[in-house]
Design a protein around this motif. Structure first.
Motif, PDB file in Angstrom:
ATOM      1  N   PHE A  72      35.969  21.977  38.332  1.00  5.90           N
ATOM      2  CA  PHE A  72      37.092  21.081  38.036  1.00  5.90           C
ATOM      3  C   PHE A  72      37.795  21.471  36.733  1.00  5.90           C
ATOM      4  O   PHE A  72      38.953  21.129  36.523  1.00  5.90           O
ATOM      5  CB  PHE A  72      36.581  19.635  37.950  1.00  5.90           C
ATOM      6  N   GLY A  73      37.116  22.193  35.885  1.00  2.06           N
ATOM      7  CA  GLY A  73      37.697  22.601  34.598  1.00  2.06           C
ATOM      8  C   GLY A  73      38.544  23.861  34.749  1.00  2.06           C
ATOM      9  O   GLY A  73      39.022  24.189  35.844  1.00  2.06           O
ATOM     10  N   ALA A  74      38.716  24.567  33.661  1.00  3.74           N
ATOM     11  CA  ALA A  74      39.571  25.766  33.653  1.00  3.74           C
ATOM     12  C   ALA A  74      39.128  26.786  34.702  1.00  3.74           C
ATOM     13  O   ALA A  74      39.956  27.441  35.334  1.00  3.74           O
ATOM     14  CB  ALA A  74      39.550  26.394  32.261  1.00  3.74           C
ATOM     15  N   SER A  75      37.824  26.901  34.925  1.00  5.82           N
ATOM     16  CA  SER A  75      37.323  27.920  35.861  1.00  5.82           C
ATOM     17  C   SER A  75      37.784  27.671  37.293  1.00  5.82           C
ATOM     18  O   SER A  75      37.870  28.605  38.085  1.00  5.82           O
ATOM     19  CB  SER A  75      35.792  27.967  35.825  1.00  5.82           C
ATOM     20  N   GLY A  76      38.053  26.423  37.627  1.00  9.72           N
ATOM     21  CA  GLY A  76      38.491  26.117  38.990  1.00  9.72           C
ATOM     22  C   GLY A  76      39.996  26.083  39.131  1.00  9.72           C
ATOM     23  O   GLY A  76      40.510  25.878  40.224  1.00  9.72           O
ATOM     24  N   ARG A  77      40.722  26.264  38.057  1.00  9.73           N
ATOM     25  CA  ARG A  77      42.165  26.147  38.157  1.00  9.73           C
ATOM     26  C   ARG A  77      42.891  27.352  37.580  1.00  9.73           C
ATOM     27  O   ARG A  77      44.068  27.278  37.240  1.00  9.73           O
ATOM     28  CB  ARG A  77      42.656  24.848  37.508  1.00  9.73           C
ATOM     29  N   ASN A  78      42.173  28.457  37.396  1.00  9.90           N
ATOM     30  CA  ASN A  78      42.878  29.621  36.842  1.00  9.90           C
ATOM     31  C   ASN A  78      43.584  30.408  37.938  1.00  9.90           C
ATOM     32  O   ASN A  78      43.466  30.119  39.121  1.00  9.90           O
ATOM     33  CB  ASN A  78      41.942  30.489  35.987  1.00  9.90           C
ATOM     34  N   SER A  79      44.311  31.460  37.536  1.00  9.75           N
ATOM     35  CA  SER A  79      45.148  32.198  38.482  1.00  9.75           C
ATOM     36  C   SER A  79      44.369  33.223  39.286  1.00  9.75           C
ATOM     37  O   SER A  79      44.901  33.817  40.215  1.00  9.75           O
ATOM     38  CB  SER A  79      46.276  32.899  37.727  1.00  9.75           C
ATOM     39  N   GLY A  80      43.137  33.480  38.906  1.00 15.19           N
ATOM     40  CA  GLY A  80      42.290  34.363  39.704  1.00 15.19           C
ATOM     41  C   GLY A  80      42.423  35.845  39.409  1.00 15.19           C
ATOM     42  O   GLY A  80      41.976  36.678  40.194  1.00 15.19           O
ATOM     43  N   PHE A  81      43.025  36.199  38.296  1.00 18.09           N
ATOM     44  CA  PHE A  81      43.123  37.618  37.950  1.00 18.09           C
ATOM     45  C   PHE A  81      41.921  38.031  37.107  1.00 18.09           C
ATOM     46  O   PHE A  81      41.647  37.412  36.076  1.00 18.09           O
ATOM     47  CB  PHE A  81      44.406  37.910  37.161  1.00 18.09           C
ATOM     48  N   ALA A  82      41.228  39.070  37.544  1.00 17.47           N
ATOM     49  CA  ALA A  82      40.123  39.621  36.753  1.00 17.47           C
ATOM     50  C   ALA A  82      40.608  40.953  36.196  1.00 17.47           C
ATOM     51  O   ALA A  82      40.393  42.013  36.788  1.00 17.47           O
ATOM     52  CB  ALA A  82      38.883  39.802  37.607  1.00 17.47           C
ATOM     53  N   ILE A 115      31.493  41.359  39.800  1.00 19.09           N
ATOM     54  CA  ILE A 115      32.144  40.430  40.738  1.00 19.09           C
ATOM     55  C   ILE A 115      32.179  41.057  42.137  1.00 19.09           C
ATOM     56  O   ILE A 115      31.805  40.417  43.125  1.00 19.09           O
ATOM     57  CB  ILE A 115      33.585  40.087  40.271  1.00 19.09           C
ATOM     58  N   ARG A 116      32.601  42.324  42.208  1.00 16.69           N
ATOM     59  CA  ARG A 116      32.673  42.994  43.521  1.00 16.69           C
ATOM     60  C   ARG A 116      31.307  43.020  44.187  1.00 16.69           C
ATOM     61  O   ARG A 116      31.160  42.750  45.375  1.00 16.69           O
ATOM     62  CB  ARG A 116      33.198  44.431  43.360  1.00 16.69           C
ATOM     63  N   THR A 117      30.278  43.347  43.397  1.00 21.20           N
ATOM     64  CA  THR A 117      28.918  43.426  43.936  1.00 21.20           C
ATOM     65  C   THR A 117      28.461  42.066  44.466  1.00 21.20           C
ATOM     66  O   THR A 117      27.916  41.967  45.574  1.00 21.20           O
ATOM     67  CB  THR A 117      27.941  43.900  42.834  1.00 21.20           C
ATOM     68  N   LEU A 118      28.686  40.999  43.689  1.00 25.92           N
ATOM     69  CA  LEU A 118      28.229  39.667  44.098  1.00 25.92           C
ATOM     70  C   LEU A 118      28.989  39.164  45.320  1.00 25.92           C
ATOM     71  O   LEU A 118      28.404  38.549  46.221  1.00 25.92           O
ATOM     72  CB  LEU A 118      28.379  38.671  42.936  1.00 25.92           C
ATOM     73  N   VAL A 119      30.294  39.449  45.366  1.00 27.04           N
ATOM     74  CA  VAL A 119      31.105  39.025  46.519  1.00 27.04           C
ATOM     75  C   VAL A 119      30.576  39.704  47.783  1.00 27.04           C
ATOM     76  O   VAL A 119      30.418  39.067  48.832  1.00 27.04           O
ATOM     77  CB  VAL A 119      32.600  39.361  46.275  1.00 27.04           C
ATOM     78  N   ALA A 120      30.263  41.020  47.672  1.00 28.64           N
ATOM     79  CA  ALA A 120      29.732  41.743  48.836  1.00 28.64           C
ATOM     80  C   ALA A 120      28.327  41.251  49.178  1.00 28.64           C
ATOM     81  O   ALA A 120      28.014  40.983  50.343  1.00 28.64           O
ATOM     82  CB  ALA A 120      29.726  43.249  48.547  1.00 28.64           C
ATOM     83  N   GLN A 121      27.496  41.100  48.173  1.00 30.60           N
ATOM     84  CA  GLN A 121      26.090  40.714  48.390  1.00 30.60           C
ATOM     85  C   GLN A 121      25.969  39.355  49.087  1.00 30.60           C
ATOM     86  O   GLN A 121      25.148  39.173  49.972  1.00 30.60           O
ATOM     87  CB  GLN A 121      25.381  40.668  47.030  1.00 30.60           C
ATOM     88  N   TYR A 122      26.797  38.391  48.664  1.00 26.72           N
ATOM     89  CA  TYR A 122      26.685  37.038  49.223  1.00 26.72           C
ATOM     90  C   TYR A 122      27.757  36.739  50.276  1.00 26.72           C
ATOM     91  O   TYR A 122      27.850  35.603  50.747  1.00 26.72           O
ATOM     92  CB  TYR A 122      26.740  35.991  48.096  1.00 26.72           C
ATOM     93  N   ARG A 129      40.906  41.271  46.097  1.00 25.79           N
ATOM     94  CA  ARG A 129      41.592  42.532  46.373  1.00 25.79           C
ATOM     95  C   ARG A 129      41.751  43.296  45.078  1.00 25.79           C
ATOM     96  O   ARG A 129      42.022  42.702  44.040  1.00 25.79           O
ATOM     97  CB  ARG A 129      42.999  42.267  46.919  1.00 25.79           C
ATOM     98  N   ALA A 130      41.591  44.628  45.163  1.00 31.88           N
ATOM     99  CA  ALA A 130      41.854  45.459  43.983  1.00 31.88           C
ATOM    100  C   ALA A 130      43.326  45.846  44.031  1.00 31.88           C
ATOM    101  O   ALA A 130      43.718  46.737  44.774  1.00 31.88           O
ATOM    102  CB  ALA A 130      40.958  46.689  44.001  1.00 31.88           C
ATOM    103  N   ASP A 131      44.166  45.162  43.282  1.00 35.15           N
ATOM    104  CA  ASP A 131      45.606  45.351  43.382  1.00 35.15           C
ATOM    105  C   ASP A 131      46.203  46.170  42.253  1.00 35.15           C
ATOM    106  O   ASP A 131      47.391  46.428  42.245  1.00 35.15           O
ATOM    107  CB  ASP A 131      46.308  43.992  43.400  1.00 35.15           C
ATOM    108  N   GLY A 132      45.416  46.501  41.257  1.00 32.42           N
ATOM    109  CA  GLY A 132      46.011  47.175  40.104  1.00 32.42           C
ATOM    110  C   GLY A 132      46.795  46.173  39.284  1.00 32.42           C
ATOM    111  O   GLY A 132      46.707  44.961  39.493  1.00 32.42           O
TER     112      GLY A 132
END
Ligand code: FAD
Length: 139
Positions: A72-82, A115-122, A129-132
């Protein structure tokens, strides 16, 4: 002993939070709990800290306390860019010391690969997406 005297209160207007599937809210904590590890706040930082503690000390009890709902805090409302480079690559604290800049970049690359590893693992369906990145100047 830690006594929590203030609780966060983010506003209720987060579209990401309200559009995602409802969560099973855990019952509120009451009474006294004794544990070797207590992590306060279940944003990215608290969740990552609790996870690392659990990996490192699998026999220890780890208590994770969240004052609102998870996400509910900042982590749930950010734009999602890593991103790997900072938003302002000309900032003094970035280019001021090349060694620090290199260390930050290395850390960010490590986080991205984790992040990529955890997304694939679970099998997390988060449309990663890797968008550059485009860096644009406006003046
Ligand atoms: C609109 C927006 C867009 C963003 N976009 C990006 C982006 O694209 N990429 C990026 O990398 N970063 C982005 N960020 C920044 C990023 O979201 C934050 O840096 C990150 O979420 C911080 O995580 P955190 O776990 O440290 O803090 P938080 O997510 O704020 O988590 C802290 C948690 O602790 C809880 N808490 C606080 N005090 C107490 C207490 N006393 N008792 C119990 N619980 C407590 C809060 O309820 C909260 O859930 C964005 C931020 C915002 C607001």
């Amino acid at each position: 002993m830690y006594r929590n005297t203030s609780t966060p209160a983010d506003d209720n207007g987060c579209g990401w939070f309200h559009l995602s599937p409802p969560r099973d809210v855990r019952p509120g904590h009451s009474g006294r709990t004794k544990a070797r590890w207590v992590v306060l706040g279940a944003g990215f930082t608290g969740l990552a800290a609790a996870r690392q503690l659990a990996l490192k000390f699998p026999r220890d009890e780890i208590v994770l306390i969240e004052g609102q709902q998870v996400g509910f805090g900042a982590s749930g409302r950010n734009s999602g860019f890593a991103i790997d480079l900072p938003h302002d690559i000309g900032a003094h604290d970035y280019i001021g010391d090349p060694a620090t800049a290199r260390m930050n970049l290395k850390l960010n690359h490590f986080a991205q690969s984790m992040i990529r590893t955890l997304v694939a693992q679970y099998g997390i369906d988060c449309q990663i997406r890797a968008d550059g990145k485009y860096q644009a100047a406006v003046e």
